[in-house]
Design an enzyme around this catalytic site. Structure first.
Site, PDB file in Angstrom:
ATOM      1  N   GLY A 197       0.790  -1.234   0.000  1.00  0.00           N
ATOM      2  CA  GLY A 197       0.000   0.000   0.000  1.00  0.00           C
ATOM      3  C   GLY A 197       0.820   1.280   0.000  1.00  0.00           C
ATOM      4  O   GLY A 197       0.307   2.339   0.392  1.00  0.00           O
ATOM      5  N   MET A 201      -3.848  -6.931  -7.065  1.00  0.00           N
ATOM      6  CA  MET A 201      -3.232  -8.035  -7.805  1.00  0.00           C
ATOM      7  C   MET A 201      -4.248  -8.920  -8.527  1.00  0.00           C
ATOM      8  O   MET A 201      -4.032 -10.119  -8.677  1.00  0.00           O
ATOM      9  CB  MET A 201      -2.376  -8.886  -6.851  1.00  0.00           C
ATOM     10  CG  MET A 201      -1.324  -8.108  -6.102  1.00  0.00           C
ATOM     11  SD  MET A 201      -0.227  -7.197  -7.197  1.00  0.00           S
ATOM     12  CE  MET A 201       0.956  -8.480  -7.543  1.00  0.00           C
ATOM     13  N   ASN A 256      -4.705   2.491 -13.437  1.00  0.00           N
ATOM     14  CA  ASN A 256      -3.745   1.558 -12.831  1.00  0.00           C
ATOM     15  C   ASN A 256      -2.336   2.120 -12.953  1.00  0.00           C
ATOM     16  O   ASN A 256      -2.047   2.925 -13.846  1.00  0.00           O
ATOM     17  CB  ASN A 256      -3.816   0.213 -13.562  1.00  0.00           C
ATOM     18  CG  ASN A 256      -2.926  -0.839 -12.929  1.00  0.00           C
ATOM     19  OD1 ASN A 256      -2.854  -0.952 -11.700  1.00  0.00           O
ATOM     20  ND2 ASN A 256      -2.242  -1.614 -13.754  1.00  0.00           N
ATOM     21  N   HIS A 297       1.654   0.700 -13.315  1.00  0.00           N
ATOM     22  CA  HIS A 297       2.409  -0.519 -13.613  1.00  0.00           C
ATOM     23  C   HIS A 297       3.904  -0.191 -13.622  1.00  0.00           C
ATOM     24  O   HIS A 297       4.320   0.798 -14.247  1.00  0.00           O
ATOM     25  CB  HIS A 297       1.982  -1.088 -14.968  1.00  0.00           C
ATOM     26  CG  HIS A 297       2.682  -2.371 -15.270  1.00  0.00           C
ATOM     27  ND1 HIS A 297       2.303  -3.571 -14.708  1.00  0.00           N
ATOM     28  CD2 HIS A 297       3.772  -2.631 -16.030  1.00  0.00           C
ATOM     29  CE1 HIS A 297       3.128  -4.515 -15.124  1.00  0.00           C
ATOM     30  NE2 HIS A 297       4.034  -3.976 -15.924  1.00  0.00           N
TER      31      HIS A 297
HETATM   32  C1  GRF Z   1       3.652  -1.125  -7.471  1.00  0.00           C
HETATM   33  O1  GRF Z   1       4.955  -1.365  -7.944  1.00  0.00           O
HETATM   34  C2  GRF Z   1       2.685  -0.963  -8.601  1.00  0.00           C
HETATM   35  O2  GRF Z   1       3.259  -0.410  -9.745  1.00  0.00           O
HETATM   36  C3  GRF Z   1       2.269  -2.388  -8.882  1.00  0.00           C
HETATM   37  O3  GRF Z   1       2.207  -3.001  -7.628  1.00  0.00           O
HETATM   38  C4  GRF Z   1       3.103  -2.348  -6.724  1.00  0.00           C
HETATM   39  C5  GRF Z   1       2.311  -1.972  -5.514  1.00  0.00           C
HETATM   40  O4  GRF Z   1       3.092  -1.481  -4.457  1.00  0.00           O
HETATM   41  N1  GRF Z   1       1.035  -2.423  -9.635  1.00  0.00           N
HETATM   42  P1  GRF Z   1       2.390  -0.843  -3.176  1.00  0.00           P
HETATM   43  O5  GRF Z   1       1.424  -1.892  -2.619  1.00  0.00           O
HETATM   44  O6  GRF Z   1       1.659   0.393  -3.614  1.00  0.00           O
HETATM   45  O7  GRF Z   1       3.497  -0.558  -2.222  1.00  0.00           O
END
Ligand code: GRF
Length: 194
Positions: free
Chosen positions: A11, A89, A106, A108
Site C-alpha cells: 500500500g 493483484m 492503474n 504498472h
Molecule cells: C507497485 O509497484 C505498482 O506499480 C504495482 O504493484 C506495486 C504496488 O506497491 N502495480 P504498493 O502496494 O503500492 O506498495
C-alpha cells in the site's frame, strides 16, 4: 470527486495518494480502500489515516462475477466516481469494467507495452534493458494493455541491483501517481462543470 483505491499488499502507492489528498494536491475525497487480502499492510495504513476499509476475498463468493457485483454494489452506494488501482493483484472482470469503463486507472512498474504482468521490475532487470520505468494507464479487458495516460523512464545502471532498481521505480511511482491523478481529476472536474 469520490475515489476508491483498490490494493492487495504493502500500500505504499495508496499512502502516497492519501497523503496528496490530505495536503490538497489531489482535489478529491478518498472515500474508501478496498482490499482483497485481509492481512494486507495497506489496511493498517488506511486505518491510521481513518479512511474506511472494505475487505473481502473472491474466495468468499461462488464466482468472480458475484465477488465483483458485491464490490460494485458498495461503490454505487458510496457514489464512487473513479477507481484507482494501487497494487491490486487481480484482473478487473467485466462486471466492474462495464460500469466503470474509462474510470479505472492503474499503475504498472514498467514502460508498457514492455513487461506487462506481475513481475515488471524483475523482468526488465533480467532482460538487461538500458531503461525501464513506470506507466499510468486506463484499464481495459487485457492485462496492462489499456490506453496510456503517462510514463516516466528510469535508467538501469550497470551498478543497479534488483533492489536498487525497485527502490528507484517505487520512488517515481510515489511522485508520478499523485501528480497525474491530481491533473486528471482537475480536468474531469472542469469538464463536468462546463
Ligand atoms: C507497485 O509497484 C505498482 O506499480 C504495482 O504493484 C506495486 C504496488 O506497491 N502495480 P504498493 O502496494 O503500492 O506498495
Amino acid at each position: 470527486m469520490k475515489l476508491a483505491i483498490f490494493a492487495s499488499g504493502n500500500g505504499s502507492n495508496f499512502q502516497a495518494i492519501a497523503d496528496a489528498v490530505t495536503n490538497g494536491t489531489i482535489a478529491a475525497e478518498l472515500t474508501l480502500l478496498f482490499c482483497d487480502r485481509k492481512n494486507a499492510y495497506a489496511i493498517q495504513r488506511a486505518k491510521a489515516l481513518m479512511i474506511p476499509v472494505i475487505s473481502f476475498s473472491p474466495k468468499d463468493f461462488s464466482s468472480k462475477a458475484l465477488y465483483e457485483a458485491e464490490i460494485l454494489h458498495l461503490l454505487e452506494e458510496e457514489q464512487i466516481e473513479l477507481i484507482v488501482l494501487a497494487g491490486y493483484m487481480r484482473i478487473i472482470g467485466p462486471t466492474l469494467l462495464e460500469v466503470f469503463s474509462g474510470r479505472i486507472i492503474n499503475i504498472h512498474p514498467s514502460l508498457l507495452p514492455d513487461f506487462p504482468g506481475l513481475s515488471g521490475i524483475e523482468e526488465a532487470f533480467s532482460a538487461k534493458v538500458p531503461e525501464t520505468g513506470v506507466t499510468i494507464h486506463y484499464i481495459d479487458d487485457g492485462i496492462d494493455t489499456g490506453p496510456i495516460i503517462a510514463q516516466e523512464k528510469v535508467k538501469i545502471k550497470s551498478y543497479d541491483t534488483l533492489e536498487t532498481l525497485e527502490r528507484k521505480i517505487h520512488k517515481i511511482e510515489h511522485e508520478l501517481y499523485p501528480k497525474i491523478l491530481a491533473k486528471l481529476i482537475k480536468t474531469r472536474q472542469g469538464e463536468s462543470r462546463s
